[in-house]
Design an enzyme around this catalytic site. Structure first.
Site, mmCIF file in Angstrom:
data_model
loop_
_atom_site.group_PDB
_atom_site.id
_atom_site.type_symbol
_atom_site.label_atom_id
_atom_site.label_comp_id
_atom_site.label_asym_id
_atom_site.label_seq_id
_atom_site.Cartn_x
_atom_site.Cartn_y
_atom_site.Cartn_z
ATOM 1 N N ARG A 158 2.601 91.482 77.665
ATOM 2 C CA ARG A 158 2.973 92.884 77.375
ATOM 3 C C ARG A 158 3.750 93.509 78.546
ATOM 4 N NH1 ARG A 158 1.925 90.694 73.637
ATOM 5 N NH2 ARG A 158 0.161 90.941 72.256
ATOM 6 N N SER A 161 -3.671 97.701 68.959
ATOM 7 C CA SER A 161 -4.744 97.444 69.935
ATOM 8 C C SER A 161 -4.679 98.490 71.036
ATOM 9 C CB SER A 161 -4.571 96.062 70.569
ATOM 10 O OG SER A 161 -4.633 95.078 69.579
ATOM 11 N N GLU A 181 -3.420 99.400 76.486
ATOM 12 C CA GLU A 181 -2.131 98.803 76.110
ATOM 13 C C GLU A 181 -1.225 99.924 75.591
ATOM 14 O OE1 GLU A 181 -2.151 95.173 73.817
ATOM 15 O OE2 GLU A 181 -0.381 95.816 72.703
HETATM 16 P P1 FAD Z 1 7.410 102.603 70.883
HETATM 17 O O1 FAD Z 1 5.967 102.730 70.606
HETATM 18 O O2 FAD Z 1 8.326 103.620 70.290
HETATM 19 O O3 FAD Z 1 7.653 102.552 72.441
HETATM 20 C C1 FAD Z 1 6.894 101.665 73.241
HETATM 21 C C2 FAD Z 1 7.569 101.593 74.609
HETATM 22 O O4 FAD Z 1 8.815 100.950 74.455
HETATM 23 C C3 FAD Z 1 7.872 102.977 75.204
HETATM 24 O O5 FAD Z 1 7.663 102.935 76.599
HETATM 25 C C4 FAD Z 1 9.350 103.178 74.929
HETATM 26 O O6 FAD Z 1 9.964 103.957 75.928
HETATM 27 C C5 FAD Z 1 9.862 101.760 74.962
HETATM 28 N N1 FAD Z 1 11.023 101.572 74.084
HETATM 29 C C6 FAD Z 1 11.045 101.589 72.736
HETATM 30 N N2 FAD Z 1 12.293 101.342 72.292
HETATM 31 C C7 FAD Z 1 13.072 101.187 73.396
HETATM 32 C C8 FAD Z 1 14.450 100.923 73.604
HETATM 33 N N3 FAD Z 1 15.295 100.749 72.596
HETATM 34 N N4 FAD Z 1 14.888 100.833 74.873
HETATM 35 C C9 FAD Z 1 14.059 101.003 75.915
HETATM 36 N N5 FAD Z 1 12.733 101.261 75.781
HETATM 37 C C10 FAD Z 1 12.257 101.339 74.541
HETATM 38 N N6 FAD Z 1 1.858 95.046 69.267
HETATM 39 C C11 FAD Z 1 1.798 93.719 69.546
HETATM 40 O O7 FAD Z 1 2.320 93.295 70.578
HETATM 41 N N7 FAD Z 1 1.205 92.850 68.690
HETATM 42 C C12 FAD Z 1 0.616 93.231 67.532
HETATM 43 O O8 FAD Z 1 0.096 92.412 66.785
HETATM 44 C C13 FAD Z 1 0.653 94.639 67.202
HETATM 45 N N8 FAD Z 1 0.089 95.091 66.069
HETATM 46 C C14 FAD Z 1 0.147 96.429 65.784
HETATM 47 C C15 FAD Z 1 -0.457 96.891 64.604
HETATM 48 C C16 FAD Z 1 -0.421 98.238 64.288
HETATM 49 C C17 FAD Z 1 -1.074 98.723 63.021
HETATM 50 C C18 FAD Z 1 0.223 99.159 65.148
HETATM 51 C C19 FAD Z 1 0.284 100.626 64.811
HETATM 52 C C20 FAD Z 1 0.804 98.708 66.326
HETATM 53 C C21 FAD Z 1 0.768 97.343 66.665
HETATM 54 N N9 FAD Z 1 1.350 96.863 67.839
HETATM 55 C C22 FAD Z 1 1.300 95.523 68.125
HETATM 56 C C23 FAD Z 1 1.964 97.801 68.810
HETATM 57 C C24 FAD Z 1 3.456 98.061 68.604
HETATM 58 O O9 FAD Z 1 3.830 97.914 67.241
HETATM 59 C C25 FAD Z 1 4.316 97.161 69.472
HETATM 60 O O10 FAD Z 1 4.016 97.310 70.842
HETATM 61 C C26 FAD Z 1 5.798 97.431 69.257
HETATM 62 O O11 FAD Z 1 6.546 96.450 69.920
HETATM 63 C C27 FAD Z 1 6.218 98.806 69.761
HETATM 64 O O12 FAD Z 1 7.519 99.070 69.268
HETATM 65 P P2 FAD Z 1 8.019 100.558 69.015
HETATM 66 O O13 FAD Z 1 9.432 100.484 68.615
HETATM 67 O O14 FAD Z 1 7.106 101.261 68.100
HETATM 68 O O15 FAD Z 1 7.892 101.143 70.482
#
Ligand code: FAD
Length: 301
Positions: A174, A224, A294
């Site tokens: 992560r 998580s 996380e």
């Molecule tokens: P955000 O939540 O919008 O942002 C997360 C971070 O990334 C922030 O710091 C943001 O500034 C940065 N960021 C986002 N986009 C950019 C960009 N384009 N450029 C620079 N920085 C950026 N995660 C896992 O790893 N494995 C799993 O199995 C998993 N299962 C999940 C299940 C559920 C039901 C939920 C709700 C979440 C889960 N997650 C999981 C967490 C999440 O989906 C991941 O971490 C995902 O990669 C986050 O992406 P996001 O676009 O939503 O990022």
């Protein structure tokens, strides 16, 4: 610092939302207002917002789909640039797929599977954007982004575009070099391999069924809540400490999976933070393990 909204509006073509509740933009459905939230219309907007924030000294927060964040109740000062669902480019060159950073990871995985390309099965149920997944090195089951990312196009705080290869990303659990760097992911090139379409899609279905049976997908959450301590599982430790169902206000340790804090409907960020602190204290006291979130905590304290 007040934001010269008229000046910003002139520079940006995308959608503009003032005092926008972040609860509408996060999977937790929690979070106070962002001063200005921008849904960019393309990479030009990203450059314009970066330049504006830099020249005016305004704080810029980048979001993908908002699925790994907890936004505090006072909201976010400055500008939030939400890339999820914008920057939707897609190109294929044999086994290499190029995605814009706003492309849904779930849709990308399905698309790869339909093209008979293997390597993204693990991502079929992760609700983030491509940019957020790269930034977090998202992973599940037998895979993580580090195994499939070939190149990442980023824009730095000076508006310069750089191309980082896999080795330059410093992938860890992560973790990537992008964290707290101010760099915005624009595009991602994935290197996949040829496979059997049917087998790939069946593996995705299997992962998704396992997810639905174990995780509280029917409740708002950010996935998580805690990182996995080395060699252990946060959910198991929390369960063993008798914390399933532990509740503060509208926030609760899920009864289905102790690794998830869920929003029972009316949770505030403060409720979630108190659940997190309560869990950390109890797991430390009973198991001697410090759990680190996380979920990324954003916004004004
Ligand atoms: P955000 O939540 O919008 O942002 C997360 C971070 O990334 C922030 O710091 C943001 O500034 C940065 N960021 C986002 N986009 C950019 C960009 N384009 N450029 C620079 N920085 C950026 N995660 C896992 O790893 N494995 C799993 O199995 C998993 N299962 C999940 C299940 C559920 C039901 C939920 C709700 C979440 C889960 N997650 C999981 C967490 C999440 O989906 C991941 O971490 C995902 O990669 C986050 O992406 P996001 O676009 O939503 O990022």
């Amino acid at each position: 610092m007040t934001i010269n909204v008229d000046k910003l509006r002139q520079a940006v073509q995308g959608e503009f939302l003032l005092n926008e509740p972040m609860a509408k933009h996060t999977s937790f459905q929690i979070g106070g207002p962002a001063d200005v939230l921008i849904l960019p219309s393309g990479e030009k907007d990203v450059a314009a917002v970066q330049a504006f924030a830099r020249s005016e000294g305004i704080r810029l927060t980048v979001l993908g789909n908002g699925t790994n964040v907890l936004v505090r109740d006072k909201g976010i000062r400055g500008i939030v640039l939400k890339l999820g669902n914008s920057l939707q480019d897609f190109q294929q060159e044999e086994e290499n797929l190029l995605f814009g950073s706003g492309y849904s990871l779930i849709k990308a995985a399905k698309r790869a599977g339909e093209l008979g390309l293997t390597g993204m099965e693990f991502a079929a149920g992760i609700p983030g954007s491509m940019g957020g997944a790269v930034y977090m090195n998202a992973g599940a089951y037998d895979g993580e982004m580090s195994k499939i990312v070939a190149k990442v196009w980023v824009m730095d705080t000076c508006g310069q575009v750089q191309v980082l290869n896999r080795d330059q990303m410093e992938f860890g659990y992560r973790h990537t070099v992008l964290q707290n760097s101010g760099k915005v992911v624009l595009r991602v090139q994935l290197e996949l391999a040829r496979g059997e379409q049917e087998a790939i899609l069946a593996k995705m279905d299997d992962f998704n069924q396992r997810r639905a049976s174990k995780q509280p997908l029917e409740m708002p959450s950010a996935g998580s809540t805690f990182k996995r301590p080395p060699g252990l599982f946060a959910g198991t430790l929390i369960d063993q400490c008798g914390l399933k169902g532990y509740t503060v206000g509208g926030a609760q340790v899920s009864l289905k999976h102790a690794g998830f804090v869920v929003n029972n409907g009316q949770a505030t960020a403060e409720d979630v933070l108190q659940v997190i602190a309560g869990v950390q204290a109890r797991v430390l006291a009973l198991k001697g393990v410090h759990l680190y979130p996380e979920v990324l905590i954003l916004g004004e304290e």
